[in-house]
Motif scaffolding. Structure first.
Motif, PDB file in Angstrom:
ATOM      1  N   ARG A  35      -0.050   3.560  -8.359  1.00 21.05           N
ATOM      2  CA  ARG A  35      -0.646   2.400  -9.021  1.00 21.05           C
ATOM      3  C   ARG A  35      -1.634   1.725  -8.068  1.00 21.05           C
ATOM      4  O   ARG A  35      -1.618   1.955  -6.867  1.00 21.05           O
ATOM      5  CB  ARG A  35       0.424   1.400  -9.466  1.00 21.05           C
ATOM      6  N   ASP A  36      -2.508   0.892  -8.621  1.00 17.75           N
ATOM      7  CA  ASP A  36      -3.496   0.200  -7.811  1.00 17.75           C
ATOM      8  C   ASP A  36      -2.860  -0.961  -7.058  1.00 17.75           C
ATOM      9  O   ASP A  36      -2.097  -1.744  -7.639  1.00 17.75           O
ATOM     10  CB  ASP A  36      -4.628  -0.345  -8.687  1.00 17.75           C
ATOM     11  N   PRO A  37      -3.186  -1.149  -5.782  1.00 21.96           N
ATOM     12  CA  PRO A  37      -2.685  -2.297  -5.028  1.00 21.96           C
ATOM     13  C   PRO A  37      -3.477  -3.568  -5.328  1.00 21.96           C
ATOM     14  O   PRO A  37      -4.489  -3.550  -6.026  1.00 21.96           O
ATOM     15  CB  PRO A  37      -2.848  -1.867  -3.571  1.00 21.96           C
ATOM     16  N   PHE A  84       0.828  -1.207   0.000  1.00 19.45           N
ATOM     17  CA  PHE A  84       0.000   0.000   0.000  1.00 19.45           C
ATOM     18  C   PHE A  84       0.862   1.258   0.000  1.00 19.45           C
ATOM     19  O   PHE A  84       0.618   2.186  -0.788  1.00 19.45           O
ATOM     20  CB  PHE A  84      -0.928  -0.001   1.207  1.00 19.45           C
ATOM     21  N   VAL A  85       1.860   1.322   0.871  1.00 19.92           N
ATOM     22  CA  VAL A  85       2.713   2.505   0.953  1.00 19.92           C
ATOM     23  C   VAL A  85       3.414   2.739  -0.383  1.00 19.92           C
ATOM     24  O   VAL A  85       3.504   3.883  -0.869  1.00 19.92           O
ATOM     25  CB  VAL A  85       3.735   2.362   2.100  1.00 19.92           C
ATOM     26  N   GLU A  86       3.891   1.672  -1.002  1.00 16.14           N
ATOM     27  CA  GLU A  86       4.538   1.822  -2.303  1.00 16.14           C
ATOM     28  C   GLU A  86       3.551   2.334  -3.348  1.00 16.14           C
ATOM     29  O   GLU A  86       3.898   3.160  -4.196  1.00 16.14           O
ATOM     30  CB  GLU A  86       5.118   0.479  -2.745  1.00 16.14           C
ATOM     31  N   CYS A  87       2.314   1.873  -3.278  1.00 18.09           N
ATOM     32  CA  CYS A  87       1.304   2.329  -4.238  1.00 18.09           C
ATOM     33  C   CYS A  87       0.931   3.790  -4.018  1.00 18.09           C
ATOM     34  O   CYS A  87       0.635   4.510  -4.977  1.00 18.09           O
ATOM     35  CB  CYS A  87       0.065   1.441  -4.155  1.00 18.09           C
ATOM     36  N   VAL A  88       0.920   4.237  -2.766  1.00 12.80           N
ATOM     37  CA  VAL A  88       0.685   5.653  -2.502  1.00 12.80           C
ATOM     38  C   VAL A  88       1.775   6.493  -3.180  1.00 12.80           C
ATOM     39  O   VAL A  88       1.501   7.560  -3.735  1.00 12.80           O
ATOM     40  CB  VAL A  88       0.641   5.924  -0.986  1.00 12.80           C
TER      41      VAL A  88
END
Length: 473
Positions: free
Chosen positions: A416-418, A408-412
């Motif tokens: 991109r969508d998780p 999630f943190v990487e997607c924020v």
């Protein structure tokens, strides 16, 4: 040209918006800084532009339109070796109890996340989370709020963790989306089919990153089991089995007690969109599960994880079964199991028993050539020796949210969508809601997953629930 954050929310309602080149702006070293012509698409699969990036670009465009060439230090643009202050994500939280505190511990341990504020309708919960945050941050600056809007309006918060009771998950997530906050929300994400769709639509419309707390999509043994299915090693897939709980909820309400002071427990806000009920401390202390107004039943409670796993393994994240059949005991009483069928004939079995003891929230996938089963213990079982070489033991239990939170943190950061985005989570929740509707009606029902309608009028009326004013979807 003057743009502000409210323009972000307005513009993200349309599919496309533009930033044009700004040839007169100077950047690091006095060189011309050109923001090339770019088109950003806001859709359900790729979030190209984040809230901070939007505001940064607005600032660049506005400066180009109104100022003479200006020198901007590289550090201000995050181009030097030192990380810019904006590179640390700023976090808030809404409604943090037992599971929420487990999630929060993992967020607090991350060096790229800073916790800013807690909102909870209970004073003791607000203070408990503040103590956790202040200890982790090494200061006493964590702010406390009773009303979530006071937290969400803050410009310095990038995302929120939502871990309220189930009755608030949809409404709180949609409200956060309207304020432009990314969301990590514990499951179940909805209490009805209508709420599931409203949430998925809001996440798409407001262009936020959303991760449902169905963390098993990021747990190794569940990933491997899905990979075995999708590789074809089981042969043609015929059945997927989801570990669920006894479906029923009840209307056995506790007797009224005097309401506490609103600053101790804001009972009106605790109830939120659910019907008015007299206060009883048992609800607030956690005994709201199994109560119809507050809970979606045992199929949803675990099915939000395990039906989700089945849809993922079967590559049916885009749909839901078309027929749901409640099962009955030999004496004619209703059992706790539901059998459903996808339009291609694959069977989804939601059952409470008959598992191998591999841990809670187990799932089994059955093909023409064999089966694989796994659960929260990290262990796996297969039908025959030909599949045994595929197996590994994963020590991370299925309840651990660390890898899910990391994604999630990487997607924020990347927009991109998780894995457990709002669209796929809504689909598995809808399937779980359909199953519970069939179980309550005690008869098979047929469902159109495109129109999201039943052929049964009584079932159609159960797709939604009345919401107490002023709460509306």
């Amino acid at each position: 040209m003057q743009l502000c954050e409210r323009d972000y929310f307005h513009l993200t309602q349309s599919k496309t918006f533009y930033f044009r080149s700004t040839p007169n702006l100077l950047g690091a070293g006095g060189l011309p800084l050109r923001t090339p012509e770019r088109v950003f698409y806001m859709d359900s699969t790729q979030h190209k532009l984040g809230r901070r990036d939007f505001l940064k670009n607005c600032a660049i465009v506005g400066a180009a339109a109104t100022l003479a060439p200006t020198y901007i230090p590289a550090s201000a643009l995050g181009l030097d070796a030192a990380a810019a202050p904006s590179n640390k994500l700023q976090m808030g939280a809404i409604g943090i109890g037992g599971r929420g505190q487990e999630d929060l511990r993992h967020f607090l341990a991350r060096p790229d996340v800073h916790f800013k504020a807690i909102c909870d309708v209970r004073r003791e919960r607000r203070e408990a989370v503040k103590a956790m945050a202040d200890q982790a941050n090494g200061d006493d600056k964590c702010d406390m709020y009773k009303d979530m809007e006071d937290l969400l309006v803050r410009e310095d918060i990038d995302f929120v963790l939502i871990a309220t009771g189930d009755r608030w998950h949809t409404m709180a997530s949609i409200t956060a989306a309207k304020f432009g906050k990314d969301v990590y929300c514990e499951k179940p994400l909805s209490l009805t089919i209508q709420e599931s769709r409203a949430l998925a639509d809001a996440v798409k419309n407001y262009g936020i990153v959303y991760q449902a707390g169905t963390q098993r999509r990021n747990i190794g043994n569940f990933q491997l089991a899905a990979k075995i299915v999708q590789s074809g090693k089981l042969g043609k897939l015929t059945e997927v089995h989801a570990n669920t709980l006894w479906p029923a909820t009840n209307h056995d309400w506790y007797p009224a007690e005097p309401e506490p002071d609103v600053n101790e427990v804001d009972w009106d806000r605790w109830l939120g969109p659910t019907p008015w009920r007299p206060y009883n401390r048992a609800y607030v202390r956690g005994d709201w599960r199994s109560k119809f107004d507050f809970h979606g039943g045992g199929i949803l409670e675990w099915g939000s994880h395990t039906v989700d796993l089945c849809q993922w393994a079967a590559q049916k994240d885009h749909t839901a079964p078309v027929r749901y059949e409640p099962q009955f005991n030999p004496d004619g009483t209703i059992a706790g199991n539901i059998v459903a069928y996808y339009d291609d004939g694959v069977k989804l079995v939601m059952r409470t028993d008959g598992w191998l003891g591999l841990g809670t929230c187990s799932a089994r996938y059955v093909g023409e050539n064999g089966w694989v089963e796994t659960g929260d213990s990290g262990r796996m079982a297969v039908s025959d020796d030909s599949l045994r070489g595929e197996l590994k033991y994963f020590g991370l239990p299925g309840t651990d949210p660390s890898t899910h939170i990391a994604e999630f943190v990487e997607c924020v950061k990347t927009r991109r969508d998780p894995a457990a985005n709002a669209y796929v989570a809504a689909q598995s929740h809808i399937a779980s809601h359909c199953a519970y509707i069939a179980w309550q009606l005690k008869r098979p029902v047929e469902f159109d997953p495109v129109k999201e309608e039943f052929t049964d009028e009584a079932a159609n009326r159960m797709r939604t629930r009345a919401m107490r004013a002023p709460y509306t979807l």
